[in-house]
Structure formats: structure tokens, C-alpha cells
Design a protein around this motif. Structure first.
Motif, PDB file in Angstrom:
ATOM      1  N   GLY A  57      15.770  36.262  31.033  1.00  9.18           N
ATOM      2  CA  GLY A  57      16.847  35.286  31.004  1.00  9.18           C
ATOM      3  C   GLY A  57      17.340  34.804  32.345  1.00  9.18           C
ATOM      4  N   HIS A  58      16.700  35.205  33.435  1.00  7.01           N
ATOM      5  CA  HIS A  58      17.132  34.779  34.768  1.00  7.01           C
ATOM      6  C   HIS A  58      16.745  33.316  35.032  1.00  7.01           C
ATOM      7  N   ASP A  59      17.528  32.653  35.887  1.00  7.39           N
ATOM      8  CA  ASP A  59      17.072  31.398  36.473  1.00  7.39           C
ATOM      9  C   ASP A  59      15.990  31.740  37.488  1.00  7.39           C
ATOM     10  N   VAL A  60      14.918  30.956  37.495  1.00  9.62           N
ATOM     11  CA  VAL A  60      13.771  31.280  38.344  1.00  9.62           C
ATOM     12  C   VAL A  60      13.306  30.052  39.108  1.00  9.62           C
ATOM     13  N   ILE A  61      13.044  30.241  40.391  1.00  9.74           N
ATOM     14  CA  ILE A  61      12.318  29.247  41.190  1.00  9.74           C
ATOM     15  C   ILE A  61      10.942  29.834  41.465  1.00  9.74           C
ATOM     16  N   GLY A  62       9.911  29.190  40.965  1.00  8.75           N
ATOM     17  CA  GLY A  62       8.547  29.662  41.156  1.00  8.75           C
ATOM     18  C   GLY A  62       7.782  28.760  42.106  1.00  8.75           C
ATOM     19  N   ILE A  63       7.304  29.316  43.204  1.00  7.11           N
ATOM     20  CA  ILE A  63       6.560  28.561  44.209  1.00  7.11           C
ATOM     21  C   ILE A  63       5.155  29.133  44.311  1.00  7.11           C
ATOM     22  N   ALA A  64       4.173  28.314  44.009  1.00  7.59           N
ATOM     23  CA  ALA A  64       2.783  28.753  44.112  1.00  7.59           C
ATOM     24  C   ALA A  64       1.886  27.538  44.204  1.00  7.59           C
ATOM     25  N   GLN A  65       0.756  27.712  44.858  1.00  5.91           N
ATOM     26  CA  GLN A  65      -0.170  26.614  45.048  1.00  5.91           C
ATOM     27  C   GLN A  65      -0.745  26.130  43.727  1.00  5.91           C
ATOM     28  N   THR A  66      -1.298  24.947  43.756  1.00  2.00           N
ATOM     29  CA  THR A  66      -1.857  24.363  42.552  1.00  2.00           C
ATOM     30  C   THR A  66      -3.041  25.175  42.041  1.00  2.00           C
ATOM     31  N   VAL A 121      13.229  20.179  47.505  1.00  2.00           N
ATOM     32  CA  VAL A 121      13.271  21.164  46.425  1.00  2.00           C
ATOM     33  C   VAL A 121      14.458  22.099  46.622  1.00  2.00           C
ATOM     34  N   LYS A 122      14.718  22.492  47.867  1.00  3.56           N
ATOM     35  CA  LYS A 122      15.886  23.327  48.149  1.00  3.56           C
ATOM     36  C   LYS A 122      17.167  22.618  47.736  1.00  3.56           C
ATOM     37  N   LYS A 123      17.231  21.311  48.035  1.00  2.00           N
ATOM     38  CA  LYS A 123      18.414  20.533  47.666  1.00  2.00           C
ATOM     39  C   LYS A 123      18.568  20.490  46.153  1.00  2.00           C
ATOM     40  N   LEU A 124      17.443  20.277  45.461  1.00  2.00           N
ATOM     41  CA  LEU A 124      17.475  20.230  44.004  1.00  2.00           C
ATOM     42  C   LEU A 124      17.936  21.559  43.426  1.00  2.00           C
ATOM     43  N   SER A 125      17.420  22.662  43.971  1.00  2.00           N
ATOM     44  CA  SER A 125      17.808  23.980  43.461  1.00  2.00           C
ATOM     45  C   SER A 125      19.297  24.242  43.675  1.00  2.00           C
ATOM     46  N   GLU A 126      19.836  23.760  44.785  1.00  2.00           N
ATOM     47  CA  GLU A 126      21.263  23.927  45.054  1.00  2.00           C
ATOM     48  C   GLU A 126      22.111  23.120  44.089  1.00  2.00           C
ATOM     49  N   GLU A 127      21.546  22.002  43.595  1.00  2.00           N
ATOM     50  CA  GLU A 127      22.280  21.128  42.686  1.00  2.00           C
ATOM     51  C   GLU A 127      22.492  21.770  41.320  1.00  2.00           C
ATOM     52  N   PHE A 128      21.491  22.493  40.797  1.00  2.00           N
ATOM     53  CA  PHE A 128      21.622  22.913  39.408  1.00  2.00           C
ATOM     54  C   PHE A 128      21.296  24.378  39.135  1.00  2.00           C
ATOM     55  N   LEU A 129      20.994  25.175  40.161  1.00  2.00           N
ATOM     56  CA  LEU A 129      20.710  26.593  39.946  1.00  2.00           C
ATOM     57  C   LEU A 129      21.801  27.458  40.556  1.00  2.00           C
ATOM     58  N   GLU A 130      22.153  28.528  39.846  1.00  2.00           N
ATOM     59  CA  GLU A 130      23.121  29.486  40.368  1.00  2.00           C
ATOM     60  C   GLU A 130      22.454  30.855  40.479  1.00  2.00           C
ATOM     61  N   PHE A 131      22.394  31.351  41.699  1.00  2.00           N
ATOM     62  CA  PHE A 131      21.814  32.673  41.977  1.00  2.00           C
ATOM     63  C   PHE A 131      20.427  32.836  41.346  1.00  2.00           C
ATOM     64  N   PRO A 132      19.502  31.924  41.631  1.00  2.00           N
ATOM     65  CA  PRO A 132      18.173  32.034  41.027  1.00  2.00           C
ATOM     66  C   PRO A 132      17.351  33.144  41.658  1.00  2.00           C
ATOM     67  N   GLU A 133      16.415  33.661  40.882  1.00  2.00           N
ATOM     68  CA  GLU A 133      15.421  34.591  41.407  1.00  2.00           C
ATOM     69  C   GLU A 133      14.277  33.749  41.977  1.00  2.00           C
ATOM     70  N   ILE A 134      13.982  33.924  43.253  1.00  2.00           N
ATOM     71  CA  ILE A 134      12.920  33.133  43.890  1.00  2.00           C
ATOM     72  C   ILE A 134      11.627  33.925  43.869  1.00  2.00           C
ATOM     73  N   VAL A 135      10.625  33.350  43.230  1.00  2.00           N
ATOM     74  CA  VAL A 135       9.311  33.979  43.118  1.00  2.00           C
ATOM     75  C   VAL A 135       8.331  33.115  43.887  1.00  2.00           C
ATOM     76  N   GLU A 136       7.829  33.644  44.966  1.00  2.00           N
ATOM     77  CA  GLU A 136       6.947  32.847  45.826  1.00  2.00           C
ATOM     78  C   GLU A 136       5.617  33.563  46.006  1.00  2.00           C
ATOM     79  N   VAL A 137       4.574  32.877  45.633  1.00  6.99           N
ATOM     80  CA  VAL A 137       3.225  33.378  45.874  1.00  6.99           C
ATOM     81  C   VAL A 137       2.610  32.411  46.879  1.00  6.99           C
ATOM     82  N   ALA A 138       2.861  32.677  48.139  1.00  3.30           N
ATOM     83  CA  ALA A 138       2.449  31.757  49.197  1.00  3.30           C
ATOM     84  C   ALA A 138       1.469  32.449  50.119  1.00  3.30           C
ATOM     85  N   PRO A 139       0.197  32.227  49.936  1.00  4.50           N
ATOM     86  CA  PRO A 139      -0.784  32.806  50.832  1.00  4.50           C
ATOM     87  C   PRO A 139      -0.690  32.165  52.207  1.00  4.50           C
ATOM     88  N   GLU A 140      -1.349  32.760  53.197  1.00  6.35           N
ATOM     89  CA  GLU A 140      -1.334  32.194  54.533  1.00  6.35           C
ATOM     90  C   GLU A 140      -1.885  30.779  54.541  1.00  6.35           C
TER      91      GLU A 140
END
Length: 446
Positions: A43-52, A194-213
Motif C-alpha cells: 500500500g505504499h506510494d512508490v517511485i520506480g526508476i529503471a531503464q527501459t 519527474v522530481k517536480k511531479l513527485s513533489e506535486e502529488f506524492l507524500e513520503f514515497p518509497e523510492i525504488v531505483e534500479v540504476a546501473p552504471e
């Protein structure tokens, strides 16, 4: 918890979803799925960042379908927003596959066709709406959508949504859906927008980032060629397509006009079946082109960037960047159309001298240099036309001015204005070596 997950069974999905996952051939969950699904299911708000190409769609669809479970009522309980028609149809296809053993109802809303059929589908009752922001608002303003039951909002490809200027529509949508809801935001990059968008409508989201080098997939072999002008690009593309290993190719271009011209040229040269998709093409034409390409009946697909994120075909052998994208994240999305599902792929980029300025920025984004190669001797190098050359110089000036506001480009020097009368009508007194009469002396004589 994520560390203990090794299979889809560990997500504690219901039997219907597990059967669908197994039928679709999903074996091991991807890193973004391992990290995002437990949080979203909880049930958490989630920001998911990962390559295509890393399974982001299933990362939000599985917990969403698990939450909704079965058909209920007449009004939507979940809203998925995406920037393009192609991506909407791709998400719809994924839902069809994952929800095949459920009775969940879903409706896709997008432009390019009249809203009548879509409204009728909404009126029949739906659990999930998949929509572009503009078409969603159009149908809502007609009074055909009740939004008070929406408990989950998903924004897919958030970075592209921002690049395409959807922020005003998103803000309007946030005003008409319940404040108490779960929010899931997924994107390939964590751009400032995207950061601006997340600030607009997310409260205390869990950030999940799968960002390889490297934001690009290792199975993609990238190559850069310096190609001086449009005609030489056409010659080089024709040369490449003589190679039969180019079995399923996407050619990405900057504009709709270039897309039409390139596809018509390739058709005339009879280099294989070719179709073009861009925003001016009818919806049926675009859907048919995509289906032909997926089924392997089409060798060459020419596309603008608007379609780059809605193309999910696992066996694309080559991607050709006929033009260098000026939105650098689009480079990642373009080349991500090949090398999918652990298959190898090749991404080839053509760049003229103005476009080469953007390559450094792209290389910085992907954290690696793009290997250069010299044009083959067999490719005829054409002379750059005057207008095209002038446009390149202006593009170079614009780039340098953006980097340095004090830069004064090749077009900044203004020549003194010369009036036609000064050229065509020489001073009559100077022409016959007479002096101009003294007006005061004339008055004295009077």
C-alpha cells in the motif's frame, strides 16, 4: 524482504495471477519487480526508476491487479496514465495477459479516433482505466466518467509525460480524483521534471531505483557515424539495408515530414516491407503497422519519438537513429527497442556536425562513450545544400548559446543598412562636383 524473493511465488500473488505469469513465460522476477512489488502490495506510494525493458509495467500491474482482484461496481477503481497511444495499447496488452484468469474489466482511452466507442465501453462498467491525460479529461468533461471510486493512480513513463508538456493536464486530473489513494510513479530516468511531479502529488514515497552504471542494456552494441547531411544519411541507410542481417529494423527520425520522406524513399528502392508511424497517422494505420512489425511481416518501421516507448518487440535486430534526439533521454528509449528479453541488438546513430554537439551530452547520460566508426567507402558522400548548411550553423549557434548565454554566434554581426536610394541615386551635387548652395547666402541676396 526483497532479498528473500527469488520467484513470483514469493510475492504471494493469487492463483489467477500466478497462472497467468507462468503462461506468459515469466521465469525470474527482475530487480525492479523484486523491489517495487512488495512495497506496492503493502500500500505504499512508490517511485520506480529503471531503464527501459526491465519489466516496469509488470512491477505496477501485478500489485494493482492483486489489489483490485475482481470486477466490482460500474465505476473505475484504478487509473493508469501514459503519454502516448502506443504505450496505452501496450499496457492494455499486458493487462490482457496478466488478468486473463480474472473477470476484471478495463477500458483504454486515447486520441486519434472518435470518443463514442470509448464512452460506450466506459458506460458498460469498468474496473481499470488506461488513458492519455488529454482523452481522459475530454471524456470526464462530457460527464461520462465518475472518478470518486478511484483508489489507485499510476503514472507510467513520467519523464516522457513531462517532456511532452502534460503537467497542466496532470494537475487537473489530480483535482478531480480522490485525495486518499495509492500513487505509483514509474519512469526510466529521475529527471528534474519527474522530481517536480513527485513533489506535486506524492507524500513520503518509497523510492525504488534500479540504476546501473550504464543506463543502456549491455546486450546493445552502439555505433556512431558522422554523416554530413540528409542525402548522405539516405545513401548510408540504403547501404545498410542491403545487409540481410538487418531483419527487423526501427528507423527513428525527428519529424513527421522526415518520417514520410524516408519511408517513401525506402519503398521506391524496394528494400523490404516498410511502414511509418507518427502522430498524423490514423489510429488503425498505426495499430496495423505495429501488429505487422510484431508478427515479423514487416522489415522496416520508420517512427518519430512519440512512438519510441510504445514499441515492445523482442526480436528487433537493429535500431537506426537517423536523427540524433535533442531530448537526451529519448536516446536511451530508442535504442532500448532492441536488445530486449536478453537478445542481442545493434543501435546505429547518424550525426551531422550540428548533431555531434549533442552526442557528448548523451554519452554523459549513459556514462559511456559511443564507439565511432568511419563511413564505408562504398557510401556516396553528397554535397551539403546551402539551406541545410545554414540550418546546421544556426543549430550550432543555438546549442552554444544555450551553453553560454554570452556567446555571439556566426549570425550575430549586423551589416550596416544600405538604403536603395543611396545606391541608385547618387547625390546630384557630388556627381557634378558642385557645392551645396548656402541657404543663408541666398536669403541675403533676396
Amino acid at each position: 524482504m526483497a532479498n528473500n524473493i527469488s520467484s513470483f511465488d514469493d510475492f504471494k500473488l493469487n492463483k489467477q495471477l500466478l497462472n497467468a505469469v507462468d503462461e506468459l513465460g515469466f521465469k525470474d522476477p527482475t530487480p525492479i519487480q523484486i523491489k517495487a512489488i512488495p512495497l506496492a502490495t503493502a500500500g505504499h506510494d512508490v517511485i520506480g526508476i529503471a531503464q527501459t525493458g526491465t519489466g516496469k509495467t509488470a512491477a505496477y500491474l501485478l500489485p494493482l491487479l492483486m489489489k483490485i482482484k475482481y470486477a466490482q461496481g460500474d465505476h473505475p477503481r484504478a487509473l493508469i496514465l501514459a503519454p502516448t497511444r502506443e504505450l496505452i495499447l501496450q499496457i492494455e496488452e499486458n493487462i490482457k495477459g496478466l488478468a486473463v484468469y480474472t473477470d476484471l474489466r478495463f477500458v483504454s482511452l486515447y486520441g486519434g479516433i472518435g470518443p463514442k466507442t470509448q464512452i460506450e465501453n466506459v458506460q458498460k462498467g469498468t474496473d481499470i482505466i488506461i488513458a492519455t491525460p488529454g482523452r481522459f479529461l475530454d471524456i470526464y468533461l462530457k460527464g461520462e466518467l465518475l472518478t470518486k471510486m478511484i483508489k489507485t493512480l499510476v503514472i507510467d513513463e513520467a519523464d516522457k509525460m513531462m517532456d511532452m508538456g502534460f503537467m497542466p493536464q496532470l494537475k487537473r486530473i489530480l483535482e478531480i480524483i480522490p485525495v486518499k489513494r495509492q500513487n505509483l510513479l514509474f519512469s526510466a530516468t529521475m529527471s528534474p521534471f519527474v522530481k517536480k511531479l513527485s513533489e506535486e502529488f506524492l507524500e513520503f514515497p518509497e523510492i525504488v531505483e534500479v540504476a546501473p552504471e550504464k543506463p543502456t542494456i549491455d546486450t546493445i552494441d552502439q555505433i556512431l557515424y558522422e554523416v554530413p547531411n540528409l542525402k548522405t544519411k539516405i545513401n548510408f541507410l540504403e547501404y545498410l539495408l542491403q545487409d540481410e542481417t538487418y531483419s527487423r529494423i526501427i528507423v527513428f527520425v525527428k519529424t513527421k515530414g522526415t518520417a514520410d520522406n524516408v519511408s517513401k524513399y525506402l519503398e521506391r528502392r524496394k528494400l523490404g516491407s516498410v511502414r511509418v508511424i507518427h502522430s498524423n497517422k490514423g489510429q488503425n494505420s498505426r495499430i496495423n503497422a505495429m501488429n505487422e512489425f510484431k508478427e515479423g511481416d514487416l522489415r522496416i518501421l520508420v517512427s518519430t519519438d512519440i512512438s519510441a516507448r510504445g514499441i515492445d518487440v523482442s526480436m528487433v535486430s537493429h535500431v537506426v537513429n537517423f536523427d540524433v534526439p535533442i531530448i537526451y533521454e529519448d536516446y536511451v528509449h530508442r535504442i532500448g527497442r532492441t536488445g530486449r528479453a536478453n537478445n542481442e541488438g545493434i543501435a546505429i546513430t547518424f550525426a551531422n556536425k550540428a548533431e555531434l554537439l549533442h552526442i557528448g551530452k548523451i554519452e554523459k547520460l549513459i556514462n559511456q562513450p559511443i564507439p565511432r566508426k568511419k563511413l564505408p567507402d562504398e557510401v556516396k558522400i553528397e554535397k551539403t545544400g546551402y539551406e541545410e548548411g545554414q540550418q546546421m550553423e544556426m543549430d550550432i549557434d543555438a546549442f552554444k548559446r544555450k551553453e553560454n548565454p554570452d556567446f555571439k554566434g556566426a549570425f550575430h554581426d549586423k551589416k550596416p543598412r544600405v538604403f536603395k536610394k543611396d545606391v541608385d541615386k547618387p547625390n546630384k551635387y557630388r556627381s557634378n562636383k558642385q557645392s551645396r548652395p548656402n541657404r543663408n547666402a541666398k536669403k541675403k541676396r533676396r
